[in-house]
Design an enzyme around this catalytic site. Structure first.
Site, PDB file in Angstrom:
ATOM      1  N   ASP A  97       0.861  -1.172   0.000  1.00 28.17           N
ATOM      2  CA  ASP A  97       0.000   0.000   0.000  1.00 28.17           C
ATOM      3  C   ASP A  97       0.908   1.237   0.000  1.00 28.17           C
ATOM      4  O   ASP A  97       2.129   1.146   0.174  1.00 28.17           O
ATOM      5  CB  ASP A  97      -0.988   0.010   1.163  1.00 28.17           C
ATOM      6  CG  ASP A  97      -2.199   0.882   0.842  1.00 28.17           C
ATOM      7  OD1 ASP A  97      -2.136   1.685  -0.111  1.00 28.17           O
ATOM      8  OD2 ASP A  97      -3.219   0.784   1.532  1.00 28.17           O
TER       9      ASP A  97
HETATM   10  C1  NOJ Z   1      -3.911   3.998  -0.082  1.00 26.38           C
HETATM   11  C2  NOJ Z   1      -5.126   3.120   0.054  1.00 26.38           C
HETATM   12  O1  NOJ Z   1      -5.082   2.428   1.281  1.00 26.38           O
HETATM   13  C3  NOJ Z   1      -5.237   2.122  -1.061  1.00 26.38           C
HETATM   14  O2  NOJ Z   1      -6.451   1.428  -0.922  1.00 26.38           O
HETATM   15  C4  NOJ Z   1      -5.140   2.803  -2.392  1.00 26.38           C
HETATM   16  O3  NOJ Z   1      -5.317   1.879  -3.427  1.00 26.38           O
HETATM   17  C5  NOJ Z   1      -3.779   3.469  -2.478  1.00 26.38           C
HETATM   18  N1  NOJ Z   1      -3.665   4.465  -1.429  1.00 26.38           N
HETATM   19  C6  NOJ Z   1      -3.549   4.125  -3.824  1.00 26.38           C
HETATM   20  O4  NOJ Z   1      -4.328   5.238  -3.959  1.00 26.38           O
END
Ligand code: NOJ
Length: 765
Positions: free
Chosen positions: A294
Site C-alpha cells: 500500500d
Molecule cells: C492507499 C489506500 O489504502 C489504497 O487502498 C489505495 O489503493 C492506495 N492508497 C492508492 O491510492
C-alpha cells in the site's frame, strides 16, 4: 550494439509466442507460453532492471496518499532508464501514452508500464459506493458495474484498478467501511469475486478488461476501535475464519494482483508479514499474481517500530513477499545493496519480477504497450447514456427500505404538495461518494432533480435546505472535514418548518457528506453531524408524514428517527444517477429490494457490532444481571444484517431438508417455499444461515452460507433450494486445517439474519 541485439531478441521471443498464442486455445498451453515469455525476459534483465520492475511511482495527476518530495524530473529520468515498473494516478490517454513512450523509446528492454488507479465504484460513470452496491446482493449487476468501470478506465489508459476492497469490517466508526461489502466473509467473498470477474472479464488481454487487485491483505477492516491504520489484534483462527476467506476466493478467481495493508497484525505489519504473503497466499493458495504494497507501507514499518531504517524496511518487505513498492522509494534505494550483501535472496527478486511480468504479458502490454491509449475510445466510450442508465439500475437496487409504517411509501405521483428538505436534498456531490476516480464534483442527479423528473408539473414541490452539515463548503479532494467545521447555524430551520407544515409529505434528505467516509475518515460519532437532528425534530413537530432519505457511507445511529419517523430509506451514496434512482423507489416505479450488508446499531457504543458474533459463556440470564449485555442499550442491532423491507410481503414456508444426517463429506438439499402475498411484484433476497453448535473452537451464533435474489409476481410462490456441503460446514479448526467437525447443526432460512424458520441436522463421522 549489444543493447540492440538484446532488444531484438526480446521482441523476437515475444512476437513468436504472441503469434502462436492466437492459434492456441487451451488455457494451460497459453499459460505455459506466458511462463516461457516471462522467463525469456527475466533472463535478459540486470539486477537494476529487475528492481525497476518492483518500483511504482505516483504520477501526481491525482495524489491518493502523502506526497513525496521526489521531483517529476527525477521520475522522468528513472522511467527512461527502465527503473520503474508501474505508475499510479496517471490519468488520460495523453498522459499514459506519454509515460509509456518514455519507457518504450528510451529504456534498454522496453518493458511496458502497468498503469494503476483507484477505480473503486466507477471511472466517470459512478455507481453506488461499494457498501451500498453490496446492499443489492445482486451479483450479476455488481459484476456488470465493475465491467463498465473497467471499460471506461481502459478507454482512458488505465489497465489496473486497486479494487475490490474485500476487507471484512464490523466497525461503523472505520471510514473505509464504505469501500467494502460489510461484516460477513461469505457475502464479501461472493461480491469480491463478482467484481473481479467484472473487471478482468474472461480474458485480461481484451481491450476493455483491466487487472483487479484484492485488498488490503490483511486485517485492515479490523483496525482497533475503528481508527484507520490502527493495530489489528487478530488471533490466527479469527484471521483464518473471518478475514481470509474472501481473499482465498479472490485468489481462486484468478485476481491478477493483491495489495497488502497498513495495519499490523498481532505485532507484525502486514507489509512485512511473511506468513501471510509468502506462506499462505503464494505457497498454500498457489497464487501466481503480484503483491503491491500500500502507499508508503514499506517505509511506514519504521514508524511501526518494526524496521530501523528504510533499508531495513526494504529488506523485511522483499523477504516477506511484497513484490512492488508503492511510493516508499525503498526498493529503488536499497534492494541492490541488500541483494549484493546477501540480505535479500536474488530468488525473491526473480520471483517478484516474474509475477509482475506475468501480469503484463496477460494484459497484452508486450504485444502493444499502447493498447489502452485510444483517443477514440476515450472520447466515445466514457460516461455514455447506456452506462448512465445502468448506473440508475444498480442504484435503485441498492436502496434499502428500513421502515415504512402505515405504508407511507410509495408516494402517489399525483401528490399535490411535497416538501423536499435537508442539506442533502439538492446536493449533487454527496452521491458521488469518496474514491470517485474521475467522477466529477457536483455531477450526480440530486434528489430534488430526481423528484422533479418523476412527478407531473402540477405537483407543488417546495424545497428548503434547512441547514448545512459543515460550514466549510470546500469539499475538494483534500478536504479533511475537521469537526470544528460542523455547523451550528440553525437559521434555515424555520423556513424548512414552514415548508413542511402544509405539505402532504416531507422528504428529508440527511446523513453524511461525500468525504465523511473513506480513507482516514474514522469517526467516534456516527449520528447526524451539525444541526441535522435539530432540523429533523423541528420538522417532525409540524408534520409526522416524513420519509427520511438517508445518504451515508457507514451504518449510522438513526435510533431517534427509527422510533419516531414512519419511513426511512437507506440510500447510501448512490452515484451519478442517485436522484432518479431514489425517485424510482419513492414513487413505486421500483419496489425496493436491498438488504443491509452490515448491522445498524442503536448507538455507537455497540461497535464493533456484527450478527455473526460468538455466544459467550453468559449469553443471557433472566435472573441475574451478570450476563453479556449492555445495561443502557440492547446488544442486538437496530436494523440487523440482511434486513430490508419491500412494498410487498414475502412469506416463507415449508422448510425441508432432504436428510437430517450426513457424513462429513455429505450434502443436504434445503428447500423452502417463498410466496409474494402482498400487492406488488417484487424481489426478495432469500438467505440461509447455519450454526455449528459445538466445535473444537467456538463457532458464531449464525453464519450466512447461501443466498439467492428472486423475483416474485403478486400471488406467486417459488420453491428455492440451497445445498449445504463440506464447503459450507468447514472451518479452520484447532488442528489448523479446514475441516468439517461432526456434531449438531441448526439451519434457518428467511429474509434477514433474524430468520426464524428453522430446522436441524447432524454431521456424523
Ligand atoms: C492507499 C489506500 O489504502 C489504497 O487502498 C489505495 O489503493 C492506495 N492508497 C492508492 O491510492
Amino acid at each position: 550494439m549489444q543493447k540492440n541485439i538484446l532488444v531484438t531478441v526480446v521482441f523476437l521471443f515475444i512476437t513468436l509466442f504472441s503469434c502462436s498464442d492466437k492459434k492456441n486455445s487451451t488455457n494451460q498451453t497459453s499459460n505455459s507460453k506466458v511462463e516461457q515469455k516471462v522467463d525469456s525476459v527475466l533472463a535478459l534483465m540486470t539486477l537494476q532492471e529487475k528492481i525497476g520492475q518492483m518500483n511504482q511511482y505516483n504520477g501526481s495527476w491525482d495524489v491518493t496518499g502523502p506526497a513525496s518530495n521526489v521531483s517529476d524530473q527525477e521520475k522522468l529520468e528513472k522511467l527512461k532508464n527502465g527503473e520503474v515498473g508501474s505508475m499510479l494516478n496517471v490519468l488520460s490517454v495523453k498522459a499514459t501514452r506519454e509515460a509509456q513512450k518514455l519507457v518504450m523509446d528510451n529504456s534498454r528492454l522496453k518493458i511496458p508500464l502497468i498503469i494503476g488507479y483507484d477505480v473503486i465504484h466507477g471511472y466517470k460513470t459512478i455507481f453506488p459506493v461499494p457498501l451500498g452496491e453490496s446492499a443489492s446482493w445482486d451479483l450479476d449487476i455488481i459484476k456488470k458495474s465493475a465491467a463498465i468501470a473497467a471499460s471506461e478506465a481502459s478507454a482512458a489508459g488505465v489497465n489496473w484498478t486497486f479494487a475490490p476492497m474485500i476487507d471484512v469490517s464490523r466497525d461503523a466508526r472505520w471510514g473505509r467501511i464504505m469501500e467494502g461489502s460489510g461484516e460477513d466473509p461469505f457475502l464479501t467473498a461472493k461480491i469480491g469475486v463478482a467484481r473481479i470477474q467484472g473487471f478482468q472479464g474472461d480474458d485480461l488481454a481484451k481491450n476493455y478488461t483491466i487487472a483487479a487487485c484484492a485488498k488490503h491483505f490483511a486485517g485492515y477492516g479490523f483496525a482497533e476501535a475503528g481508527r484507520d491504520y490502527n493495530i489489528a489484534n487478530i488471533g490466527e483462527y479469527e484471521l483464518q475464519n473471518a478475514i481470509l476467506p474472501p481473499f482465498k476466493a479472490a485468489a481462486e478467481a484468478g485476481v491478477a494482483t493483491f495489495m497488502n495493508s497498513f495495519n499490523e497484525i498481532d505485532g507484525i505489519p502486514a507489509t512485512g508479514h511473511k506468513i501471510l504473503q509468502r506462506d499462505i497466499l503464494k505457497e498454500d493458495w498457489n497464487w501466481d499474481g503480484f503483491m503491491v504494497s500500500d502507499w508508503g507501507s514499506i517505509g511506514e514499518m519504521i514508524a511501526h517500530g518494526y524496521a530501523k531504517d528504510l533499508s531495513h524496511a526494504a529488506e523485511i518487505a522483499a523477504n516477506a513477499g511484497s513484490d512492488m513498492d508503492m511510493e516508499s522509494y525503498a526498493y529503488e534505494a536499497h534492494l541492490e545493496e541488500l541483494v549484493n550483501n546477501g540480505k535479500v535472496d536474488i530468488n525473491h527478486i526473480d520471483d517478484a519480477v516474474k509475477r509482475i511480468l506475468r501480469v503484463k504479458f496477460k494484459l497484452g502490454l508486450f504485444d502493444d504497450p499502447y493498447k489502452y491509449c485510444n483517443e477514440e475510445r476515450e472520447k466515445n466510450e466514457i460516461f455514455t447514456e447506456e452506462n448512465q442508465a445502468f448506473s440508475r439500475e444498480v442504484a435503485k437496487k441498492s436502496i434499502v427500505l428500513l421502515k415504512n409504517d402505515g405504508n407511507i411509501l410509495p408516494l402517489n405521483k399525483n401528490i399535490k404538495n411535497i416538501a423536499v428538505i435537508g442539506p442533502l436534498a439538492d446536493d449533487k456531490d454527496t452521491p458521488i461518494g469518496n474514491w470517485r476516480a474521475k467522477g466529477g464534483r457536483n455531477t450526480a442527479v440530486s434528489l430534488l432533480e430526481g423528484i422533479k423528473n418523476a412527478v407531473p408539473s402540477s405537483t407543488n414541490i417546495i424545497h428548503e435546505k434547512g441547514c448545512d452539515i459543515v460550514t466549510n463548503k470546500a469539499i475538494g479532494r483534500t478536504f479533511l472535514l475537521p469537526l470544528e467545521f460542523n455547523t451550528t447555524d440553525k437559521s434555515g430551520i424555520p423556513a424548512a418548518v414552514k415548508a413542511a407544515k402544509n405539505a402532504e409529505a416531507v422528504i428529508l434528505a440527511i446523513g453524511e457528506m461525500a468525504l465523511q467516509t473513506g480513507e482516514g475518515r474514522s469517526q467516534t460519532n456516527i449520528g447526524f453531524l451539525g444541526v441535522q437532528q435539530e432540523l429533523l425534530e423541528a420538522v417532525y413537530k409540524v408534520n409526522k408524514n416524513i420519509v427520511i432519505v438517508l445518504m451515508n457511507g457507514r451504518p449510522m445511529d438513526v435510533s431517534w428517527a427509527a422510533e419516531k419517523v414512519p419511513s426511512i430509506l437507506e440510500c447510501w451514496q448512490l452515484g451519478s444517477q442517485s436522484g432518479n434512482a431514489i425517485a424510482d423507489v419513492l414513487f413505486g416505479d421500483y419496489n425496493p429490494s436491498g438488504k443491509l450488508p452490515v448491522s445498524f446499531p442503536h448507538n455507537v457504543g455497540q461497535e464493533p457490532l456484527y450478527y455473526n458474533q460468538k455466544n459467550t459463556g453468559r449469553p443471557y440470564n433472566a435472573t441475574h444481571v451478570t450476563f453479556s449485555a449492555y445495561r443502557d442499550a440492547p446488544k442486538t442491532a437496530l436494523f440487523p444484517f440482511g434486513y430490508g423491507l419491500s412494498y410487498t410481503t414475502f412469506e416463507y414456508k415449508n422448510l425441508k431438508l432432504d436428510k437430517n444426517e450426513i457424513p462429513v463429506n455429505g450434502k443436504i438439499i434445503v428447500s423452502v417455499d417463498i410466496s409474494n402475498i402482498g400487492n406488488m411484484d417484487g424481489e426478495e433476497v432469500v438467505q440461509l444461515y447455519i450454526r455449528d453448535l459445538v466445535g473444537s473452537l467456538t463457532r458464531p451464533i449464525r453464519e450466512l452460507k447461501g443466498f439467492e435474489k428472486i423475483f416474485l409476481k403478486t400471488g406467486e410462490t417459488k420453491n428455492i433450494t440451497f445445498t449445504i456441503n463440506q464447503e459450507s460446514l468447514q472451518f479452520y479448526t484447532v488442528n489448523k486445517k479446514w475441516e468439517v467437525e461432526p456434531g449438531n447443526f441448526e439451519v434457518w432460512v428467511g429474509g434477514d439474519s433474524n430468520a426464524s424458520l428453522k430446522s436441524t441436522f447432524k454431521v456424523i463421522e
